[in-house]
Design an enzyme around this catalytic site. Structure first.
Site, PDB file in Angstrom:
ATOM      1  N   LYS A 191      -6.682  -1.746  23.797  1.00 53.02           N
ATOM      2  CA  LYS A 191      -7.542  -0.324  22.868  1.00 53.02           C
ATOM      3  C   LYS A 191      -7.352  -0.627  21.197  1.00 53.02           C
ATOM      4  CE  LYS A 191      -6.655   4.186  22.259  1.00 53.02           C
ATOM      5  NZ  LYS A 191      -6.930   4.014  20.788  1.00 53.02           N
ATOM      6  N   GLU A 267       6.445   1.369  20.695  1.00 54.20           N
ATOM      7  CA  GLU A 267       7.017   1.196  19.455  1.00 54.20           C
ATOM      8  C   GLU A 267       6.578   2.887  18.870  1.00 54.20           C
ATOM      9  OE1 GLU A 267       7.229   1.620  15.896  1.00 54.20           O
ATOM     10  OE2 GLU A 267       5.882   0.026  15.896  1.00 54.20           O
ATOM     11  N   CYS A 301       6.309   3.081  10.393  1.00 53.04           N
ATOM     12  CA  CYS A 301       6.950   4.124  11.281  1.00 53.04           C
ATOM     13  C   CYS A 301       8.614   3.873  10.712  1.00 53.04           C
ATOM     14  CB  CYS A 301       6.697   3.535  12.466  1.00 53.04           C
ATOM     15  SG  CYS A 301       6.884   1.310  12.857  1.00 53.04           S
ATOM     16  N   GLU A 412       8.214  13.464  10.892  1.00 51.10           N
ATOM     17  CA  GLU A 412       7.939  12.433   9.945  1.00 51.10           C
ATOM     18  C   GLU A 412       6.515  12.989   9.376  1.00 51.10           C
ATOM     19  OE1 GLU A 412       7.086   7.611  12.045  1.00 51.10           O
ATOM     20  OE2 GLU A 412       6.100   9.364  13.048  1.00 51.10           O
TER      21      GLU A 412
END
Length: 511
Positions: A191, A267, A301, A412
């Site tokens: 996807k 991840e 990230c 984050e």
């Protein structure tokens, strides 16, 4: 045998821009007819309307992958190798066009998409081509009746896999899954992010031209719900790989638990710390922090968004990092006309050239975090606002006087927003760095190698960089601890994600 010879090669720069689903080697409409728009973040204009996969489409893609697996699992490993090598060559052949589309769909400057993203994609496919004919089992020396027992292991492809990739590095994150998956002989339903589907869809043409059997790779578009959830829950998918937020990672694990217990690798998010020790080379440390935070508009990230600086050098370090950030080049990618980035302007690290944030959702989120930083008492010494009136551009921003309890020090941000925190002792800095639910990456800058290695040993994260940051060599594994994920990508370790180990035993003896 490879089908590559029967496919008419595409001329350079002539890959069609696709908006359909890529299933069983063909581009097809979504059966529901549902579409969504993908937006150019530099102009806020629609690029294309893309087909969104529903349940019937996912079932077709999985069935196609299952049929192809009966071929790929028995392919000569040299054929797998050669298909990956051809794919790498084709990406290199079309790298300018792929970088142009990646830039327009994602927002990153085209030259960065070319030199960083596309360059690493090519390297990834060639790296795993090298592993395709070197993976195997081993003979086992049994503990009992050793002289009369023959035992060995087989490293077999796990089967049909699913992958859900993010929008920040669309082609590269796809390659990190495709490389080891295809090297092992698995097949895949992937996807693409609803924010950035276009560049990887184009690679469907190159997958065909490289000679992979139809159905080996299937590319579908759609949102996490329903498309991603359908992949995570599908009973015929044996393994799923996901890169994205920790919140969605939890949902994928839950989906696996509630269905067929498929293997999961994740991840996920991060709030990575970089510790700048008193004895650090300040120029080297400032560049590590600069690249660590501003690469890809802060949409990484592993971004070094918590920078712990020893109190004795805080003032000098802050001056250097602010000066570097002032020299950042920002604007729309090459070819966008007025407002395009000025590549003639000198800059310390062209890899950090800034485009817009990927979309309005991310743009608003970053500006909201900047507002919280100001409201909670952090000092904004650079940036802190929108740039221009068109496009999702955020000025490079640096906060000083940040404390551990502030929102911008805990959550984050995924944008060009740097937080500087002060510390007194190295032990204190390590404890504070580890006091996070995340553990994806961290760094330390020190000219005392013994100190640097000791800090690296104590930092609770999957990747540690010493006197550098964001070094993504393909041979080095990548992944996190705590809520930053399960498993590793890149390097030899990534092959384990797509491997099923079988043990075979039999008695032996002369008659």
């Amino acid at each position: 045998m490879s089908a590559a010879a029967s496919i008419e090669p595409l001329a350079v720069g002539k890959i069609p821009l696709e908006t359909q689903l890529f299933i069983n080697g063909k581009f097809v409409d979504a059966k529901s007819g549902v579409k969504f728009d993908t937006i150019d973040p530099a102009t806020e204009e629609i690029i294309a309307s893309v087909h969104s996969a529903g349940e019937e489409d996912i079932n077709d893609a999985v069935a196609s992958a299952a049929a192809a697996f009966e071929i790929t699992r028995k392919m000569a490993v040299c054929e797998r190798r050669d298909c990956l090598l051809r794919l790498a060559d084709l990406v290199e052949k079309h790298r300018v066009q792929l970088a142009e589309v990646e830039s327009r769909d994602n927002g990153k400057p085209q030259h960065v998409a070319d030199t960083v993203d596309i360059g690493f994609v090519i390297e990834c496919f060639r790296y795993y081509a090298g592993w395709a004919d070197k993976v195997g089992g081993k003979v086992v020396n049994t503990t009992r009746d050793s002289a009369n027992t023959f035992a060995y292991t087989l490293h077999e492809p796990i089967g049909v896999c699913g992958a859900i990739i993010p929008w920040n590095f669309p082609l590269l994150m796809a390659a990190w899954k495709l490389g080891p998956c295809l090297a092992m002989g698995c097949t895949l339903v992937m996807k693409l992010s609803e924010k950035t589907p276009l560049s990887m869809l184009m690679v469907g043409h190159l997958i065909n031209e490289a000679g992979f059997p139809p159905g080996t790779v299937n590319l579908v578009n759609g949102y996490g719900n329903p498309t991603g959830d359908l992949i995570a829950r599908h009973p015929d998918i044996k393994k799923v790989a996901f890169t994205g937020s920790s919140a969605v990672g939890h949902k994928i694990v839950q989906a696996s638990a509630e269905t067929n217990l498929k293997k999961v690798t994740l991840e996920l998010g991060g709030k990575s710390a970089l510790i700048v020790c008193k004895d650090a080379d300040l120029d080297e440390a400032a560049m590590a922090a600069h690249v660590g935070l501003f690469l890809n508009m802060g949409q990484c990230c592993v971004a070094s968004s918590r920078i712990f600086v020893h109190e004795d050098i805080e003032e000098a370090f802050t001056a250097k990092i602010v000066e570097l950030a002032k020299g950042l080049r920002q604007g729309a990618s090459e070819g966008h006309g007025p407002g395009a980035i000025d590549l003639t302007k000198p800059t310390a690290a062209s890899v950090c050239d800034l485009g817009p944030q990927v979309d309005k959702i991310q743009f608003d989120k970053v500006l909201d975090y900047i507002g919280k930083g100001k409201a909670e008492g952090a000092k904004c010494v650079l940036g802190g606002e929108r740039v221009g009136t068109r496009g999702y551009f955020v000025a490079p921003t640096i906060f000083t006087g940040v404390t551990d309890k502030m929102t911008i020090a805990k959550e984050e941000i995924f944008g060009p927003v740097m937080q500087l925190l002060s510390f007194k002792t190295t032990q204190e800095a390590v404890l504070r760095a580890n006091n996070s639910k995340y553990g994806l990456a961290a760094g330390v800058c020190s000219r005392d190698i013994g100190n640097a290695l000791a800090v690296a040993q104590e930092l609770d994260a999957g990747s540690i960089w010493i006197n550098c940051y964001d070094n993504f060599d393909m041979a080095c594994p990548f992944g996190g601890t705590k809520e930053s994920g399960w498993g590793r990508e890149k390097g030899e370790y990534a092959l384990e994600n797509y491997t099923s180990i079988k043990c075979v035993m039999m008695p032996i003896g002369m008659k």
